[in-house]
Design an enzyme around this catalytic site. Structure first.
Site, PDB file in Angstrom:
ATOM      1  CG  ASP B 364      -0.198   0.247   2.695  1.00 21.71           C
ATOM      2  OD1 ASP B 364       0.882  -0.684   2.658  1.00 21.71           O
ATOM      3  OD2 ASP B 364      -0.697   0.601   3.600  1.00 21.71           O
ATOM      4  CG  ASP B 400       5.374   8.359  10.067  1.00 20.57           C
ATOM      5  OD1 ASP B 400       4.621   8.078  10.935  1.00 20.57           O
ATOM      6  OD2 ASP B 400       5.593   7.922   8.844  1.00 20.57           O
ATOM      7  CD  GLU B 429       6.829   7.521  14.385  1.00 21.55           C
ATOM      8  OE1 GLU B 429       6.324   6.533  14.672  1.00 21.55           O
ATOM      9  OE2 GLU B 429       7.357   7.658  13.146  1.00 21.55           O
ATOM     10  CE1 TYR B 541      -3.435   0.047   9.568  1.00 20.79           C
ATOM     11  CE2 TYR B 541      -3.551  -1.035  11.678  1.00 20.79           C
ATOM     12  CZ  TYR B 541      -2.763  -0.705  10.668  1.00 20.79           C
ATOM     13  OH  TYR B 541      -1.483  -0.759  10.746  1.00 20.79           O
TER      14      TYR B 541
END
Lengths: 669, 669
Positions: B364, B400, B429, B541
């Site tokens: 993904d 991130d 992070e 999710y």
């Protein structure tokens, strides 16, 4: 405001960038470096330098890391792969076989082939079936290596690699792995990596490699003018051979002479540093220059420059090197005063300023003004004095009071001298504040006088030697321990017995790798001129009477120096560990060679007047001994041997018999 | 071989040279610096920076030392005199009132006037009679100062000094001393020193000054799409005000949103990270981009960019800042895939490579190739994403996985963003290897996630926090402690009772100055998805059901955050000292403000299930307490007060009543 800046020649380092591509890896935490690379790390010929650094990159790529080095001035680099040693730290070792100045750098790049192999292996293990794209990618990587081999003039390697690349698509995954994981193929591929994303450290890191004598030496200082030692007759260079033999017999390898130049007449100091002198007083050799010449001349009473060269030759024949005093003190009679009055401090009435430390006056010395308008010429003159004496056979200089002259001058001059004569070494005679002493070592001095002269207790010695051998100093500061000098008879030795002289010599000769002894020490000259820590009737101002036939402690000194020569443990500056001795008057330390083969244990009674006993905690692991087997200790000063076992063992040191043990650990290894 | 080098913009420092004259002083050992000045030291607005250095020069001259600083880009410098603090160390303090990037340097020069005064004083004291040359020399020095004053446009000062200089030869020595030693004359002379021999440090040392929130902040993370918390209804920005109030009520000052961009459809993850999703599954916000847009767009289900700006305004009205997630992850549907396929890794068959960590596949996500040929454009695009959101009211970014992107890119991009918006701050992070985490902090991240999440024992916490607060990290690494994140429910909290959640929050909020809490923590969500340290039915999710009316531990969290706001001791990163607690299940530490006025003592029961007792050794000296007088402790979590005396005092912590004490030391001061 800060507008008078130039960029220094050598600047510290940083992970830098690849100009064609975006940069990739990070290289940081490089060790050893001195002040972030501002100053060179020091080594001697043949001594290994282990370089470490933190190297890593983003993501999961494998990386390759490389150490590069070259002699300054050379174009091409030598290189060696660095290996990981955990926690993103990498290391490699390099040994410099020749004296000189070197530079080194590190580089790193993503190792695409290693990353591919790693991923392919994992996928094979996971049983993945469709790996044809991976195999095509390998082919592209191998073709890249072929292209680089061809460009580097290796057409055969290139052809081989191309055929491998063409073969791959024909093979199944297992066979591809067999081909590419094969050590011979892998090693060829490693030789032609894609360095497109290479990160290189710049500026390069300086390393200076000096002759062995910079790290390991035993100095003997004597005044050539006192060669007769009858207190009356002025010695000449041609009279000094017996003194050379005397030094040689005691095992020294460097003989060091105070200044040999013409001595000033104006305000010449009398005996015991009196401000007036009497006819016949020889004066201080550190007040340099008169109508006979200055720093390039020789005091006529000593002989000629040719006589000096002859003496240097005599020394060399005996395996001795001659070290010369380098004192930038000018007497009022120095030729510079006439020829370059602008090199001095001129007062409003046109007179030249003598030295002072108010209210003290030193009228026999004119200090040079190293920041005068003509400073460049003056600094070059300083350089030329070194070069003059090097051409006459001297490559070791003991530099007098360097801390009272600009550090920038020393950095400039010493570098220039070493660029002509990389074998030259310099001992810094700075008894001053600690940071100044360290800075002098950083900017180019090969060895340094130390505070040893005044470090007498167990705690003081332990703390000081630990700092020098295990602190950052170890990469740039080489201590030279002197129990006394012509300027210093420390309180510890005032009227002290021979045992104390032996103990201090034993410490100096075994705590560090360079030590020096000033003539008279072997006869335990111990009469001070209170309240100063100086000698009465100091040789600095007069001839002195000595009995060269008196054995004194010459034999003890000779045993010490020979032990140093025979045992590599005593030649390794970092190889020292202080160990527990339960009596505070007894100091004990372990010495070990780089390879651990040579192992010594030194135990010294610091109280030279009374018997002292102590339990000594032998560092079994440091010596590679197990706790159960007995081991033998041979005291190489007197040949007695002892059998010990386990950690804690007992010693008794009666000064009438011995002031310490210099043990060789003999077995088991 | 290393031939692809460019000189980095900022290079480390060295004592440098005066071009016109020979150099004089040495400046070395400057602190604080990060990697020898390669990276900036960090401060926040109003926070003092104390600079120290070793400064000395050859000989006996007095020296003057000066600290200079300016905003990068400005021409003129501000300066302050440094003062000696022993052993050749000098210091000065500077406070930067505005955010931005600064540079500083140090300089030193021989202070001829001070040297003259010193010598003259000694000679007077020694009763020297003939000082007329010294007086003439003073006149020359004063005339020099006059000349420099005139040149700097101070003709009146110059005239005054000239008259002093002319007066001197008329006076006797005592009167000369009276004139020149007078404080007002001395201070004027100090303003016009002779800097001919000034040594200046170059390159300049970088300092970055960030807003206060970089040093002291409490973050609350929630998913705007879960604003309804009914597990069914997709929340919109316009629905988020109750969540803002909820965060505000608990005393947080930053609300942080996971990515708000359109979420990819191709290979969208299902609930609990399943590789296939069902219709209606909301997908992971970290798989960014679809036909609705990429990093500059907003997920339509959340609303519009305008709605987002409205929400930022609502937050601001409540004193909250909004932090945005910055995740450079592209789903296969991201517009970049269509517009810039060359920004990705292209495989031999022309397809784009998805993310993998063999044998794991993340289909993904398409990773960007930051080293592609078009890298400069790509890096500028990264910068422009930051700028876009800053223009929409966001100045805090939680970045991130920065450790999987080139460090050089972050260094470049963050510096560019900060040059436009110096108030912007960035939280790294990176849960990865220690050196990478530190490097990210060095190259520009303002705060960093840490290992706190997995540091649970007394020894682990003590060692880790000591490293962060007292090691070199303190000048560049600002820890942000998170007990949990959407990615991590640590073992420690699996099925843990509320008391454990309170204890971990108490530690996070008081061990360091930045902490963060992920929504659900206040209700002690504790169900894992074994064997991973993740939440079951993770909000990453799916939408989740929560009861906003449930008080949970909200009140406790609110007390914690308000205590942090009220007590400067909890806002001072360096002000922590771990203290002896005799029970290994009880940790205790002292906190102190910079000025020592605010004093806290924290005691936490690490075993949240059982009563634990311990003797606590209060660091009386650290708190400025004497050993004899009693002092009062107020537990600001529950308002109870205690009277203690002396060093050793007793605590009992029963989790059913309290998990720890957050004591304010009240008296005596």
């Amino acid at each position: 405001v800060p507008n008078q800046i130039i960029t220094p020649e050598i600047m510290p380092k940083l992970t830098v960038r690849n100009a064609r591509k975006a940069p990739s890896a990070v290289i940081t935490g490089i060790a050893p470096v001195v002040d972030a690379g501002c100053h060179p790390v020091k080594r001697v010929e043949g001594e290994p330098l282990r370089v470490e650094a933190d190297v890593f990159k983003d993501g999961h790529d494998q990386i390759a890391v490389c150490l590069h080095w070259r002699r300054c001035g050379e174009h091409s680099w030598q290189e060696v792969a660095m290996v990981p040693c955990g926690n993103d730290r990498w290391q490699a070792e390099v040994v410099f076989d020749e004296v000189g100045r070197y530079e080194l750098t590190l580089s790193a790049w993503p190792d695409a082939m290693a990353t591919w192999i790693d991923g392919f292996q994992h996928k094979l293990e996971a049983g993945e079936k469709d790996l044809h794209l991976e195999i095509l990618e390998a082919g592209i990587l191998v073709e890249g290596a072929a292209r680089r081999a061809r460009r580097s003039g290796e057409p055969e390697v290139a052809r081989e690699l191309v055929s491998v690349a063409r073969l791959l698509p024909e093979l199944d995954a297992e066979s591809v792995a067999e081909v590419l994981f094969a050590p011979e193929v892998a090693s060829i591929l490693r030789m032609w990596p894609d360095r497109d994303l290479e990160t290189v450290v710049e500026p390069y890191l300086p390393v200076v490699v000096e002759p062995l004598v910079a790290r390991f030496s035993a100095w003997y200082e004597f005044f050539p003018r006192n060669a007769h030692a009858d207190g009356r007759t002025h010695g000449r260079f041609r009279d000094c051979v017996p003194m050379l033999d005397h030094a040689k017999n005691m095992g020294f390898d460097v003989v060091y002479f105070p200044p040999i130049h013409p001595i000033g007449n104006t305000h010449r100091k009398g005996k015991n540093n009196q401000s007036v002198h009497e006819p016949g007083d020889v004066g201080s050799p550190w007040a340099i220059g008169n109508e006979q010449g200055g720093h390039l001349a020789v005091e006529p009473e000593l002989g000629t420059v040719e006589d000096f060269e002859w003496l240097v030759g005599q020394a060399r024949e005996r395996g001795l090197q001659v070290a010369l005093d380098f004192a930038l003190n000018c007497s009022p009679d120095h030729p510079y005063v006439r020829d370059h009055p602008d090199w001095f401090h001129v007062r409003p009435d046109g007179s030249i300023k003598y030295a002072e430390n108010p209210p003290k006056k030193y009228q026999d010395i004119y200090p040079l003004n190293f920041h005068c308008d003509d400073w460049r010429t003056l600094w070059d003159e300083v350089r030329d004095i070194f070069l003059f004496w090097i051409e006459r056979g001297v490559s070791i200089f003991r530099v007098d009071n360097p801390h009272t002259k600009p550090l920038a001058m020393w950095e400039d001059v010493l570098a220039q001298v070493k660029s002509h004569h990389p074998q030259a070494i310099f001992l810094s005679e700075a008894f001053t504040r600690p940071k100044m002493m360290k800075e002098l070592a950083k900017i180019g001095f090969s060895q340094s006088y130390t505070y040893f002269t005044w470090r007498t207790t167990k705690d003081e010695l332990t703390e000081y030697v630990t700092e020098l051998s295990a602190g950052p100093e170890r990469d740039y500061f080489r201590p030279n321990f002197w129990p006394t000098t012509p300027d210093i008879l420390p309180y510890e030795l005032w009227n002290a017995p021979p045992e104390k002289f032996c103990a201090r010599a034993l410490l100096a000769a075994t705590l560090v790798c360079n030590w020096g002894m000033y003539s008279g020490y072997e006869w335990c000259e111990n009469t001070p001129l209170p309240p100063k820590e100086e000698y009465l009737d100091s040789e600095k101002y007069q001839l002195v009477r000595r009995d060269l036939g008196d054995p004194g402690i010459c034999d003890f000194i000779g045993r010490l120096n020979r032990a140093r020569q025979l045992h590599p443990a005593l030649q390794n500056p970092g190889g020292i560990e202080f160990i527990t001795s339960e009596n505070s008057e007894v100091i004990a330390y372990a010495r070990r060679s780089e390879d651990g083969q040579s192992r010594m244990l030194v135990v010294v009674n610091l109280d030279a007047r009374n018997r002292q006993e102590s339990n000594i905690h032998v560092p079994l692991e440091y010596f590679g001994l197990d706790g159960d087997s007995p081991y033998q200790l041979l005291d190489i000063l007197d040949g007695e041997s002892y059998d010990w076992q386990g950690e804690v063992n007992y010693v008794a040191l009666d000064p009438t018999q011995r002031v310490g043990h210099l043990f060789e650990i003999r077995q088991p290894l």
